[in-house]
Design a protein around this motif. Structure first.
Motif, PDB file in Angstrom:
ATOM      1  N   GLN A  84     -52.477  85.004  20.189  1.00  0.00           N
ATOM      2  CA  GLN A  84     -52.151  83.478  20.337  1.00  0.00           C
ATOM      3  C   GLN A  84     -52.054  82.687  19.005  1.00  0.00           C
ATOM      4  OE1 GLN A  84     -52.222  81.941  23.606  1.00  0.00           O
ATOM      5  NE2 GLN A  84     -51.008  80.572  22.164  1.00  0.00           N
ATOM      6  N   GLU A  85     -52.541  83.242  17.843  1.00  0.00           N
ATOM      7  CA  GLU A  85     -52.515  82.846  16.538  1.00  0.00           C
ATOM      8  C   GLU A  85     -50.938  83.011  16.328  1.00  0.00           C
ATOM      9  OE1 GLU A  85     -57.078  82.627  15.000  1.00  0.00           O
ATOM     10  OE2 GLU A  85     -55.560  84.224  14.501  1.00  0.00           O
ATOM     11  N   LEU A  86     -50.531  84.213  16.613  1.00  0.00           N
ATOM     12  CA  LEU A  86     -49.198  84.544  16.179  1.00  0.00           C
ATOM     13  C   LEU A  86     -48.092  83.891  16.917  1.00  0.00           C
ATOM     14  CD1 LEU A  86     -49.504  88.479  15.888  1.00  0.00           C
ATOM     15  CD2 LEU A  86     -50.013  86.966  14.213  1.00  0.00           C
ATOM     16  N   ARG A  87     -48.528  83.691  18.340  1.00  0.00           N
ATOM     17  CA  ARG A  87     -47.714  82.631  19.061  1.00  0.00           C
ATOM     18  C   ARG A  87     -47.534  81.390  18.181  1.00  0.00           C
ATOM     19  NH1 ARG A  87     -50.419  85.354  23.426  1.00  0.00           N
ATOM     20  NH2 ARG A  87     -49.250  86.725  24.219  1.00  0.00           N
ATOM     21  N   TYR A  88     -48.716  80.662  17.793  1.00  0.00           N
ATOM     22  CA  TYR A  88     -48.661  79.638  17.291  1.00  0.00           C
ATOM     23  C   TYR A  88     -47.863  79.314  16.044  1.00  0.00           C
ATOM     24  CZ  TYR A  88     -52.666  78.219  20.335  1.00  0.00           C
ATOM     25  OH  TYR A  88     -53.505  77.967  21.013  1.00  0.00           O
ATOM     26  N   ILE A  89     -47.746  80.495  15.062  1.00  0.00           N
ATOM     27  CA  ILE A  89     -47.229  80.428  13.929  1.00  0.00           C
ATOM     28  C   ILE A  89     -45.465  80.579  14.163  1.00  0.00           C
ATOM     29  CG2 ILE A  89     -49.047  81.110  12.371  1.00  0.00           C
ATOM     30  CD1 ILE A  89     -47.780  83.988  12.201  1.00  0.00           C
ATOM     31  N   VAL A  90     -45.087  81.467  15.284  1.00  0.00           N
ATOM     32  CA  VAL A  90     -43.656  81.524  15.646  1.00  0.00           C
ATOM     33  C   VAL A  90     -43.311  80.142  16.107  1.00  0.00           C
ATOM     34  CG1 VAL A  90     -42.297  82.620  17.466  1.00  0.00           C
ATOM     35  CG2 VAL A  90     -44.123  84.006  15.918  1.00  0.00           C
ATOM     36  N   ALA A  91     -44.081  79.620  16.840  1.00  0.00           N
ATOM     37  CA  ALA A  91     -43.675  78.304  17.490  1.00  0.00           C
ATOM     38  C   ALA A  91     -43.584  76.996  16.347  1.00  0.00           C
ATOM     39  CB  ALA A  91     -44.613  77.697  18.503  1.00  0.00           C
ATOM     40  N   LEU A  92     -44.499  77.127  15.395  1.00  0.00           N
ATOM     41  CA  LEU A  92     -44.160  76.291  14.315  1.00  0.00           C
ATOM     42  C   LEU A  92     -42.886  76.536  13.477  1.00  0.00           C
ATOM     43  CD1 LEU A  92     -47.961  76.326  12.954  1.00  0.00           C
ATOM     44  CD2 LEU A  92     -46.357  74.343  13.872  1.00  0.00           C
ATOM     45  N   LEU A 146     -53.666  73.141  17.041  1.00  0.00           N
ATOM     46  CA  LEU A 146     -52.683  73.767  16.561  1.00  0.00           C
ATOM     47  C   LEU A 146     -53.049  74.015  15.120  1.00  0.00           C
ATOM     48  CD1 LEU A 146     -49.912  75.676  17.135  1.00  0.00           C
ATOM     49  CD2 LEU A 146     -48.663  73.738  16.563  1.00  0.00           C
ATOM     50  N   SER A 147     -53.161  72.906  14.565  1.00  0.00           N
ATOM     51  CA  SER A 147     -53.559  72.856  12.999  1.00  0.00           C
ATOM     52  C   SER A 147     -54.698  73.630  12.555  1.00  0.00           C
ATOM     53  CB  SER A 147     -53.821  71.419  12.516  1.00  0.00           C
ATOM     54  OG  SER A 147     -54.050  71.216  11.192  1.00  0.00           O
ATOM     55  N   THR A 148     -55.789  73.764  13.578  1.00  0.00           N
ATOM     56  CA  THR A 148     -57.166  74.246  13.323  1.00  0.00           C
ATOM     57  C   THR A 148     -56.801  75.881  13.143  1.00  0.00           C
ATOM     58  OG1 THR A 148     -58.328  72.503  14.053  1.00  0.00           O
ATOM     59  CG2 THR A 148     -59.602  74.715  14.021  1.00  0.00           C
ATOM     60  N   GLN A 149     -55.853  76.386  14.323  1.00  0.00           N
ATOM     61  CA  GLN A 149     -55.814  77.828  14.503  1.00  0.00           C
ATOM     62  C   GLN A 149     -55.010  78.297  13.157  1.00  0.00           C
ATOM     63  OE1 GLN A 149     -57.372  79.921  16.585  1.00  0.00           O
ATOM     64  NE2 GLN A 149     -58.481  78.095  16.868  1.00  0.00           N
ATOM     65  N   LEU A 150     -53.903  77.359  12.842  1.00  0.00           N
ATOM     66  CA  LEU A 150     -53.189  77.725  11.635  1.00  0.00           C
ATOM     67  C   LEU A 150     -53.925  77.924  10.483  1.00  0.00           C
ATOM     68  CD1 LEU A 150     -50.550  78.427  10.158  1.00  0.00           C
ATOM     69  CD2 LEU A 150     -50.240  75.883   9.904  1.00  0.00           C
ATOM     70  N   LYS A 151     -54.761  77.063  10.204  1.00  0.00           N
ATOM     71  CA  LYS A 151     -55.877  77.221   8.877  1.00  0.00           C
ATOM     72  C   LYS A 151     -56.823  78.429   9.082  1.00  0.00           C
ATOM     73  CE  LYS A 151     -57.677  75.265   5.308  1.00  0.00           C
ATOM     74  NZ  LYS A 151     -58.805  76.227   5.114  1.00  0.00           N
ATOM     75  N   LYS A 152     -57.403  78.646  10.452  1.00  0.00           N
ATOM     76  CA  LYS A 152     -58.123  79.613  10.781  1.00  0.00           C
ATOM     77  C   LYS A 152     -57.466  81.212  10.175  1.00  0.00           C
ATOM     78  CE  LYS A 152     -60.705  82.102  14.494  1.00  0.00           C
ATOM     79  NZ  LYS A 152     -59.466  83.092  14.563  1.00  0.00           N
ATOM     80  N   LEU A 153     -56.014  81.070  10.676  1.00  0.00           N
ATOM     81  CA  LEU A 153     -55.178  82.337  10.351  1.00  0.00           C
ATOM     82  C   LEU A 153     -55.056  82.394   8.850  1.00  0.00           C
ATOM     83  CD1 LEU A 153     -53.514  84.807  11.337  1.00  0.00           C
ATOM     84  CD2 LEU A 153     -51.791  83.084  11.674  1.00  0.00           C
ATOM     85  N   GLU A 154     -54.806  81.368   8.180  1.00  0.00           N
ATOM     86  CA  GLU A 154     -54.420  81.426   6.734  1.00  0.00           C
ATOM     87  C   GLU A 154     -55.716  81.716   5.961  1.00  0.00           C
ATOM     88  OE1 GLU A 154     -50.463  78.168   6.223  1.00  0.00           O
ATOM     89  OE2 GLU A 154     -52.760  77.350   6.081  1.00  0.00           O
ATOM     90  N   HIS A 161     -42.235  71.408  13.280  1.00  0.00           N
ATOM     91  CA  HIS A 161     -43.204  70.248  13.419  1.00  0.00           C
ATOM     92  C   HIS A 161     -44.124  70.532  14.063  1.00  0.00           C
ATOM     93  CE1 HIS A 161     -43.747  66.240  14.596  1.00  0.00           C
ATOM     94  NE2 HIS A 161     -43.106  65.535  13.556  1.00  0.00           N
ATOM     95  N   PHE A 162     -45.419  70.118  13.774  1.00  0.00           N
ATOM     96  CA  PHE A 162     -46.594  70.292  14.778  1.00  0.00           C
ATOM     97  C   PHE A 162     -46.849  69.567  16.042  1.00  0.00           C
ATOM     98  CE2 PHE A 162     -48.705  71.423  10.365  1.00  0.00           C
ATOM     99  CZ  PHE A 162     -49.533  72.151  10.765  1.00  0.00           C
ATOM    100  N   ALA A 163     -46.178  68.457  16.195  1.00  0.00           N
ATOM    101  CA  ALA A 163     -46.241  67.901  17.456  1.00  0.00           C
ATOM    102  C   ALA A 163     -45.304  68.533  18.344  1.00  0.00           C
ATOM    103  CB  ALA A 163     -45.816  66.423  17.201  1.00  0.00           C
ATOM    104  N   ARG A 164     -44.107  69.037  17.928  1.00  0.00           N
ATOM    105  CA  ARG A 164     -43.289  69.877  18.990  1.00  0.00           C
ATOM    106  C   ARG A 164     -43.764  71.240  19.185  1.00  0.00           C
ATOM    107  NH1 ARG A 164     -39.054  67.235  15.517  1.00  0.00           N
ATOM    108  NH2 ARG A 164     -38.750  68.975  14.352  1.00  0.00           N
ATOM    109  N   ALA A 165     -44.379  71.715  18.026  1.00  0.00           N
ATOM    110  CA  ALA A 165     -44.774  73.192  18.465  1.00  0.00           C
ATOM    111  C   ALA A 165     -45.849  73.143  19.232  1.00  0.00           C
ATOM    112  CB  ALA A 165     -45.224  73.864  17.045  1.00  0.00           C
ATOM    113  N   HIS A 196     -42.580  67.513   6.699  1.00  0.00           N
ATOM    114  CA  HIS A 196     -41.900  68.730   6.426  1.00  0.00           C
ATOM    115  C   HIS A 196     -42.851  69.915   6.888  1.00  0.00           C
ATOM    116  CE1 HIS A 196     -38.145  66.999   5.051  1.00  0.00           C
ATOM    117  NE2 HIS A 196     -38.901  66.432   4.185  1.00  0.00           N
ATOM    118  N   LEU A 197     -42.647  70.987   7.524  1.00  0.00           N
ATOM    119  CA  LEU A 197     -43.295  72.156   7.657  1.00  0.00           C
ATOM    120  C   LEU A 197     -42.256  73.325   7.278  1.00  0.00           C
ATOM    121  CD1 LEU A 197     -45.997  73.187   8.636  1.00  0.00           C
ATOM    122  CD2 LEU A 197     -44.907  73.323  11.183  1.00  0.00           C
ATOM    123  N   VAL A 198     -42.326  73.955   6.241  1.00  0.00           N
ATOM    124  CA  VAL A 198     -41.566  75.046   5.911  1.00  0.00           C
ATOM    125  C   VAL A 198     -42.249  76.154   5.515  1.00  0.00           C
ATOM    126  CG1 VAL A 198     -39.910  75.722   4.249  1.00  0.00           C
ATOM    127  CG2 VAL A 198     -39.969  73.341   5.000  1.00  0.00           C
TER     128      VAL A 198
END
Length: 322
Positions: free
Chosen positions: A4-12, A32-40, A17-21, A54-56
């Protein structure tokens, strides 16, 4: 690290953009923001540079996202292999098609697809060749319908048909009195072409010869229908593929655009299917190729034998746009 975390970073990466993802993943933005921070934190690297606007992906993030796509595709392959054990023609198929072909061929094929592949859910994506190939390499498309050849060790192809080019002239043009027009006769004419990136533009230049083509930068078009309108307005002449030149196709009256045979070597394009090597549903793509080859319009020349797959007709499939 979870799928699921991999799906989140691909969507991002796809949405930027956080809202669209978050909307695409059907979760709240804080989740989404919490799961990205957890993965990082788990990986010990920053996957995305981010601020309010921006989200790059970072350089290492780009590599992680690329492998995340591959991992998710492997999971998808496992599901599709299980599905294929029941029926290879059941389920979704994401098909990319070039814009100079899709509007003229797909509507013609839909009745046959509905009849023979009623459980196939066809998702269509129309784009330029390079972008379609990129999306397929990222596992975002399953197969492509485009002009060949396409080179690469990671793809397989199947030629379907040859499509001749015709010369489209404005009403009353001096060359309209001829039944066939050679490439040399177009020298000095204002040849209207699609903008850079369209394979049809490259084919037209290859056939006519770049040195003999008179082209105005302000008269490049993004679609065949725009080219047809420009010809009707007397801005110049162009080349149209046979399917786009059928009577009644397009919004311009046939009396305003006059079509003539194009007498030139290799004045045609070869259309075929392209898919990833080792794609688990390759048999599905091959079946689709057989169906297309067996139901081609008379305006094109098939490649190889025409043999219609025999399937029991059932209710129509769902067709949506990707």
């Amino acid at each position: 690290m979870t799928l699921q975390e991999l799906r989140y970073i691909v969507a991002l990466a796809d949405e930027g953009h956080f809202a669209r993802a978050a909307e695409a993943c059907h979760v709240g933005q804080p989740t989404l923001s919490t799961q990205l921070k957890k993965l990082e934190d788990y990986l010990g690297v920053t996957v995305f540079e981010r601020n309010r606007h921006h989200l790059v992906p970072t350089p290492i993030g780009e590599k992680i996202i690329e492998r995340a796509r591959a991992a998710l595709d492997v999971v998808s392959q496992i599901r599709e292999l299980a599905r294929q054990g029941h029926d290879p023609l059941d389920g979704p198929l994401r098909l990319g098609v070039i814009p100079t072909l899709g509007p003229y061929l797909i509507p013609h094929l839909l009745p046959a697809i509905r009849q023979h592949f009623p459980d196939l859910r066809l998702y269509l994506r129309e784009d330029l060749t390079a972008k379609l190939l990129e999306r397929m390499s990222q596992y975002r498309l399953d197969a492509l319908l485009l002009a060949l050849p396409v080179h690469g060790a990671e793809v397989e192809t199947r030629e379907l048909f040859h499509e001749a080019f015709l010369v489209a002239l404005p009403k009353g043009h001096r060359l309209a009195a001829r039944r066939q027009i050679g490439a040399a006769e177009l020298a000095g004419e204002n040849l209207l072409l699609l903008e850079e990136g369209h394979c049809l533009r490259d084919q037209a230049l290859a056939i006519c010869g770049p040195a003999s083509v008179q082209e105005r930068d302000e008269l490049k078009a993004t679609s065949l229908e725009t080219l047809r309108q420009m010809v009707a307005a007397g801005a110049g002449c162009t080349l149209l593929p046979a399917l786009a030149a059928l009577p009644g196709v397009g919004s311009v009256g046939d009396d305003l655009v006059q079509l003539r045979a194009f007498d030139a070597p290799d004045a045609y394009r070869t259309i075929g299917l392209v898919w990833r090597r080792r794609y688990p549903r390759a048999d599905t793509v091959r079946w689709l190729g057989e169906l297309i080859a067996a139901n081609l319009p008379a305006a094109v020349e098939p490649v190889g034998p025409r043999s219609a797959p025999r399937r029991t007709p059932r209710p129509a499939p769902v067709l949506t746009s990707a």
